[in-house]
Design a protein around this motif. Sequence first.
Motif, PDB file in Angstrom:
ATOM      1  N   GLU A 164     106.712 -52.720  84.118  1.00  0.00           N
ATOM      2  CA  GLU A 164     107.222 -53.296  82.873  1.00  0.00           C
ATOM      3  C   GLU A 164     106.677 -54.709  82.663  1.00  0.00           C
ATOM      4  OE1 GLU A 164     111.420 -53.117  83.155  1.00  0.00           O
ATOM      5  OE2 GLU A 164     111.539 -50.925  82.939  1.00  0.00           O
ATOM      6  N   MET A 165     106.608 -55.477  83.745  1.00  0.00           N
ATOM      7  CA  MET A 165     106.058 -56.823  83.626  1.00  0.00           C
ATOM      8  C   MET A 165     104.581 -56.769  83.237  1.00  0.00           C
ATOM      9  SD  MET A 165     106.060 -59.869  86.459  1.00  0.00           S
ATOM     10  CE  MET A 165     107.865 -59.770  86.535  1.00  0.00           C
ATOM     11  N   GLN A 166     103.853 -55.819  83.815  1.00  0.00           N
ATOM     12  CA  GLN A 166     102.447 -55.677  83.451  1.00  0.00           C
ATOM     13  C   GLN A 166     102.289 -55.294  81.983  1.00  0.00           C
ATOM     14  OE1 GLN A 166     101.100 -52.800  86.314  1.00  0.00           O
ATOM     15  NE2 GLN A 166     100.616 -54.349  87.865  1.00  0.00           N
ATOM     16  N   GLN A 167     103.159 -54.388  81.508  1.00  0.00           N
ATOM     17  CA  GLN A 167     103.100 -54.008  80.093  1.00  0.00           C
ATOM     18  C   GLN A 167     103.405 -55.195  79.195  1.00  0.00           C
ATOM     19  OE1 GLN A 167     105.720 -50.689  79.580  1.00  0.00           O
ATOM     20  NE2 GLN A 167     104.414 -49.269  80.730  1.00  0.00           N
ATOM     21  N   GLN A 168     104.399 -56.004  79.598  1.00  0.00           N
ATOM     22  CA  GLN A 168     104.705 -57.192  78.813  1.00  0.00           C
ATOM     23  C   GLN A 168     103.532 -58.170  78.802  1.00  0.00           C
ATOM     24  OE1 GLN A 168     108.313 -58.820  80.411  1.00  0.00           O
ATOM     25  NE2 GLN A 168     109.600 -57.124  79.712  1.00  0.00           N
ATOM     26  N   LEU A 169     102.870 -58.305  79.944  1.00  0.00           N
ATOM     27  CA  LEU A 169     101.706 -59.186  79.991  1.00  0.00           C
ATOM     28  C   LEU A 169     100.580 -58.655  79.110  1.00  0.00           C
ATOM     29  CD1 LEU A 169     101.582 -60.086  83.807  1.00  0.00           C
ATOM     30  CD2 LEU A 169     102.290 -61.554  81.916  1.00  0.00           C
ATOM     31  N   VAL A 170     100.398 -57.328  79.124  1.00  0.00           N
ATOM     32  CA  VAL A 170      99.359 -56.739  78.278  1.00  0.00           C
ATOM     33  C   VAL A 170      99.694 -56.946  76.804  1.00  0.00           C
ATOM     34  CG1 VAL A 170      98.290 -54.568  77.577  1.00  0.00           C
ATOM     35  CG2 VAL A 170      98.633 -55.055  79.997  1.00  0.00           C
ATOM     36  N   LYS A 171     100.965 -56.726  76.446  1.00  0.00           N
ATOM     37  CA  LYS A 171     101.369 -56.940  75.056  1.00  0.00           C
ATOM     38  C   LYS A 171     101.200 -58.405  74.654  1.00  0.00           C
ATOM     39  CE  LYS A 171     104.723 -53.150  74.879  1.00  0.00           C
ATOM     40  NZ  LYS A 171     106.155 -52.781  74.704  1.00  0.00           N
ATOM     41  N   ALA A 172     101.570 -59.307  75.570  1.00  0.00           N
ATOM     42  CA  ALA A 172     101.405 -60.731  75.261  1.00  0.00           C
ATOM     43  C   ALA A 172      99.934 -61.087  75.085  1.00  0.00           C
ATOM     44  CB  ALA A 172     102.029 -61.584  76.368  1.00  0.00           C
ATOM     45  N   GLN A 173      99.081 -60.496  75.936  1.00  0.00           N
ATOM     46  CA  GLN A 173      97.653 -60.753  75.808  1.00  0.00           C
ATOM     47  C   GLN A 173      97.108 -60.228  74.489  1.00  0.00           C
ATOM     48  OE1 GLN A 173      95.793 -62.525  77.776  1.00  0.00           O
ATOM     49  NE2 GLN A 173      93.864 -62.156  76.665  1.00  0.00           N
TER      50      GLN A 173
END
Length: 505
Positions: A164-173
């Motif tokens: 989930e944190m990785q997905q949030q980082l991808v979305k933020a990117q």
Amino acid sequence: MQPESGNDQSPPYDAQDVTDGGAANFGAAGMTSRGAKYWSSGAIPLIAPEILGDIIAEVADLGIVISDAGKVLSVLVSPTNEAFHKLEHWEGKDIRGALTIESVSKFDGRLATFLDGAETVRPVELNHTDDLGQWEFPVRYSFHRIGPDGAILLLGRDLRPIAEMQQQLVKAQLALERDYEAQREYDTRFRVLMDSASEAVVFVSVQTGEVSEANAAAATLLGRPREKLIGAAFAGCFEQRKRGDLIDNLTSHAIAEGDPKETLELRGKATGVIITPTLFRTAGDRVLLCRIKPADETAPDVNDLSRNLHDLYADGPEAIVFVKDTGQVLSVNDAFLSLIDTAHDVRIRERNLSDYLLRGSVDLKVMMENANRSGKMRIYTTKVAGDYGNPRPVEVSVTRLKAGSESVFAFVFRDAIHAEPSRNTANPTSDESMRSIVELVGSATLKDIVAETTNVVEKMCIETAVELTMNNRVAAAEMLGLSRQSLYVKLRKFDLLSRENDDSA
């Protein structure tokens, strides 16, 4: 579980050993009462099964005991992790049935490496799923041998928080990239607009007084290269002006009502310019947008129709109001504010013009329908009043204007308080009726005179309403507060229908 002690032949300790040895020495090569070490050559004391289960539940989110063939012998889920479903139904089944297709090959390869006796076996990340594929979660497993019977302990760590944190980082990117592209797009538009504008435009920081941006026209007018102009003090472009004084004056002009302008003289050129500032805030800093024109180019043309019409609207004696086709006020001039005794147009905008007419929506409907039908209406007599009463007679002319796909109506009000009536308020027949009523005094009873007077007044009102509405029966009936059928009855009563037909013929 039997401790693995290598060649140590000392008997395993019992519960009394723990008591005699003291709990404080546990985990630090302590000695029991019989002289045996708790930790010896990597071995651990005998641990009760329920305690071992608690330890596994604390150090891992999921513990699975499997055979070397992959059959699930036991499942232990951490009680602190409520994200997992109940997994007891895995027991007795092949673990491969709870894995996704791509995870089966990864599991088989890592299990084979472990069974071959490799010294170090890297953890493996597997994706679990149910038979229907309705849920899925990733787990990172490490392999551990726990007995001579070939049982293998898999200690798993839930990877969903990391995923989930990785997905949030991808979305933020992705969001940052979109914002960056949008910023580049707006920056390109800004550059093109600035370079193509023929008017000199300069952006000045209020805090520092320095030029933050300028176009080519501004650089030419101010007589400096654009590269040297940006970052320089704006006051340095003008004669005998201090930085603080100039910025304060421009800021005061920008927030003042009316047309803000500041006349200055360029340094070393003896040429006057007129600056029109606009104040706004961006990124916490106040910025002045300064539009600069040479003073000799600002003299108005006597044949400038738009400017002349604007001055007529602003300074003319006639009250002018622009409204939408719904009657909502768009703008009014000072003459109309004086007519209704209102101090500022803020109280009038967004209101309906019918609020200021004597007969309200009836007057407005009659005027707008006639103007919409023929494009204009020359004269309509009514009264206007502000919020504080005091009705005043006026003559109104209306013109329908096209504003794109919509219609805008321009109302011109003329104060008629000292003017003679522009229309006949009574027809010859009404004058004759009044004279006949006067002659009845002394020859008829008061009751008959009152009845005759009522008929005369009623006829005069109907004639006036029909004339004001230009023979619009629906509007006339609404103005008189009658139904359309009642109006027709009264028209026949006073023989007004036949008269109108004769006039139209």
